[in-house]
Design an enzyme around this catalytic site. Structure first.
Site, short mmCIF file in Angstrom:
data_model
loop_
_atom_site.label_atom_id
_atom_site.label_comp_id
_atom_site.label_asym_id
_atom_site.label_seq_id
_atom_site.Cartn_x
_atom_site.Cartn_y
_atom_site.Cartn_z
N ASP A 37 20.99 42.11 74.59
CA ASP A 37 20.19 41.40 73.61
C ASP A 37 21.07 40.46 72.78
O ASP A 37 22.15 40.85 72.32
CB ASP A 37 19.53 42.44 72.70
CG ASP A 37 18.44 41.84 71.84
OD1 ASP A 37 17.50 41.25 72.39
OD2 ASP A 37 18.52 41.96 70.60
N GLU A 72 21.20 37.87 77.42
CA GLU A 72 20.17 37.01 76.81
C GLU A 72 20.93 35.99 76.00
O GLU A 72 21.42 36.29 74.90
CB GLU A 72 19.24 37.83 75.91
CG GLU A 72 18.07 36.99 75.43
CD GLU A 72 17.55 37.35 74.05
OE1 GLU A 72 16.41 36.96 73.74
OE2 GLU A 72 18.28 37.99 73.26
O1 ISL Z 1 15.54 32.76 67.66
C1 ISL Z 1 15.98 32.49 68.74
C2 ISL Z 1 16.53 31.16 69.09
O2 ISL Z 1 16.66 30.36 68.00
C3 ISL Z 1 15.87 33.45 69.80
O3 ISL Z 1 16.54 32.99 70.87
C4 ISL Z 1 16.38 34.86 69.56
O4 ISL Z 1 17.74 34.92 69.68
C5 ISL Z 1 15.73 35.73 70.55
O5 ISL Z 1 14.37 35.71 70.29
C6 ISL Z 1 16.29 37.14 70.52
O6 ISL Z 1 15.37 38.03 71.13
C7 ISL Z 1 15.76 39.32 71.36
O7 ISL Z 1 16.26 39.97 70.20
C8 ISL Z 1 15.32 40.19 69.16
C9 ISL Z 1 14.05 40.85 69.65
O8 ISL Z 1 13.07 40.82 68.65
C10 ISL Z 1 13.52 40.18 70.91
O9 ISL Z 1 12.40 40.84 71.40
C11 ISL Z 1 14.64 40.15 71.91
O10 ISL Z 1 14.26 39.66 73.16
C12 ISL Z 1 16.00 41.04 68.11
O11 ISL Z 1 16.57 42.15 68.72
#
Ligand code: ISL
Length: 550
Positions: free
Chosen positions: A217, A271
């Site tokens: 993540d 990610e």
């Molecule tokens: O806000 C973002 C980009 O400007 C997003 O890329 C962000 O980094 C992304 O949404 C992260 O998502 C992941 O971590 C979050 C969680 O809520 C999401 O479901 C997960 O996929 C926090 O752990």
């Protein structure tokens, strides 16, 4: 598998270079115990479905002990399972059962932050300023008179400041702690050796239990710029002091050494949301992550020109580091692509919610079918988010009081991007819960639309024209057709609004993104089509797989 320096083919043929990975959002996949929330028993009961779909692996969203302030991305214990999902024994049994069916299992790991209920954070609050317990997180004194202002101007991904002030043990207003997401998700301090040691132990805990890899993540977010400087005026669009800092790569090298010390090709999947493709590719250097989600394709508007550009850039960038590309159309954070592709603006960008903007579902579905064939034919690996294979759409009419995404409240109801793609799967039957829960009177944690009746697994199995049949056929052919998965591709000459490419010398894929029918590229046989052909022509918003030589 041990990585050796300088051997470009050391991971040629590795499973993850071509894998089709099915994303299981555990909370919404299948409910085994009847509480309206999906769980491990439900996943286990439906592994046969995943096998029949033709996926090589599943990625499970977080299942750890969590107060669920952000659907499990706020972890209170990385070594145990949340009771809402089951037990550690259930998790172990799931790993065994999946492996018996030849399905690998990737689990989510959340290293940027934990839950405010994690014992380390509770200890940090109790221990007070300057303590070693606080040093595992990012605590700072505030600015301004009496430290009443946040230490810097950083904004949380979930709206509002990234900082929350704590009350010290003596009742006085105290330090502030950093949380790039909700206040219930304090960021770890990756400058602290305890954090490194703890995550190494957590990785080993799960690797020892047989997981095949981790989806990491926010893999771009762990390291923050020294001194925590204010963010500049190009906030959220470019390089930010809380993302993509060079030091983060040392962590991935550390983690790679750990996964490489295990047998069985264990993988690290990042990610990684980084705007510059070249900087993205750095995460995939040979001694770092194995792969990462290619969100540029997901973000791209529907169209041959922008998609060709993304494909070219993706392949060029991955080639720099010898990594396979990945292709993703949807996940649990973005509106489903059936809905996106039916809108006037078919692109996706965080912070630009199109909730409620009209969409043509029939058009979106036609394009989603075509997009499935394109992504499954492109070089590298592919992710299918549960429900993509059923043609589910974004559920936009969830009543406000039932919405669960912390982003919804924190943004003052401006942003509703994440509940509508998390609605529980429809398996069978004519009304909710559509076989999601064993008990027909159970209420799924988010309401399912009544018109999913025609979109259940049971309604689609064996129906030739269904989205499920298309995915099953395509995934089966993808496994058995020479040239698909990892490997080279070449563009065929085509109309500018058509994407046509070959994989090897026996296979071609074409998708027509123009307004009218076009001729098919030369071929011996049509292997698969996303919709009916029009007197031998390829209609608009339709894709085909072709056998080009006998
Ligand atoms: O806000 C973002 C980009 O400007 C997003 O890329 C962000 O980094 C992304 O949404 C992260 O998502 C992941 O971590 C979050 C969680 O809520 C999401 O479901 C997960 O996929 C926090 O752990």
């Amino acid at each position: 598998m041990v990585v050796t320096d300088g051997d470009p083919d050391e991971n040629a043929g590795a499973w993850w270079r071509s894998a089709a990975i099915y994303q299981v959002y555990v909370r919404s996949f299948a409910d085994g115990d009847g509480d309206g929330i999906g769980d491990i028993a439900g996943v286990r009961a439906h592994l046969g479905y995943v096998r029949d779909l033709g996926a090589d692996a599943i990625w499970l969203n977080p299942w750890y002990v969590s107060p669920q302030a952000d659907a499990g991305y706020d972890v209170a214990d990385y070594r145990d399972i949340d009771p809402v999902f089951g037990t550690l024994a259930d998790a172990e049994a799931l790993l065994t059962a999946a492996h018996e069916l030849g399905i690998r299992v990737i689990v989510d790991i959340v290293p940027n932050h934990c839950s405010d209920q994690h014992p380390w954070f509770r200890a940090a609050l109790a221990a007070g300023p300057g303590s070693p317990e606080r040093a595992r997180f990012v605590f700072r004194r505030g600015r301004g008179v009496d430290g009443a202002e946040a230490p810097n101007n950083w904004l949380s991904n979930f709206a509002g400041s990234s900082w929350t002030r704590v009350t010290e043990a003596d009742g006085s207003p105290g330090e502030w702690y950093l949380h790039q997401f909700a206040p219930e998700q304090p960021d770890f301090n990756w400058g602290n050796p305890d954090v490194h040691a703890e995550f190494e132990a957590v990785l080993r805990f799960w690797l020892d239990r047989g997981v095949d890899g981790f989806r990491i993540d926010v893999a771009h977010g762990l390291v923050k710029a020294a001194g925590l400087p204010d963010a500049g005026p190009d906030d959220r669009r470019g390089w930010m002091p809380f993302e993509d800092q060079d030091g983060v790569h040392d962590i991935w090298r550390e983690w790679r050494r750990i996964t490489d010390s295990y047998l069985g090709e264990r993988v690290l999947v990042g990610e990684v949301w980084v705007p510059e493709p070249e900087r993205f590719s750095r995460y995939l250097r040979r001694d770092e992550l194995h792969s990462a989600f290619n969100f540029d394709f997901l973000r791209s508007p529907w169209g041959a020109k922008p998609m060709r550009a993304v494909i070219n850039e993706t392949l060029a960038t991955h080639a720099l580091v010898g990594a396979p590309a990945t292709w993703v159309l949807s996940n649990h954070d973005v509106p489903r692509h059936v809905t996106r592709y039916g809108r006037v603006d078919t692109s996706f960008e965080f912070g630009h919610s199109q909730l409620g903007v009209p969409t043509n579902r029939e058009l979106g579905t036609r394009r989603a079918r075509a997009a499935a064939l394109v992504t499954l034919a492109l070089p590298g690996g592919v992710y299918v988010y549960q429900g993509d294979e059923l043609g589910l759409w974004e559920v936009e009419d969830i009543p406000d009081e039932l919405r669960q995404d912390p982003m919804w409240e924190r943004s003052g109801h401006l942003d509703g991007v994440r509940d509508g793609c998390r609605v529980p799967m429809p398996w069978s039957g004519d009304e909710p819960p559509f076989g999601f829960s064993p008990d027909a009177s159970a209420r799924p944690w988010l309401p399912q639309p009544a018109d999913w009746k025609g979109f259940t697994v049971a309604a689609q199995v064996g129906r030739e024209a269904s989205m499920l049949s298309l995915y099953r056929d395509a995934l089966r052919q993808r496994r058995t057709t020479r040239g698909l998965g990892d490997g080279p591709m070449a563009w065929l000459p085509s109309d500018p609004d058509v994407l046509a490419f070959t994989r090897g010398d026996e296979f071609a894929c074409a998708v027509n993104m123009s307004d009218g029918p076009v001729a098919l590229p030369a071929h011996d046989e049509v292997l698969l089509a996303s919709g009916p052909l029009d007197a031998g022509l390829l209609p608009a918003d339709t894709a085909v797989w072709l056998r080009t030589a006998g």
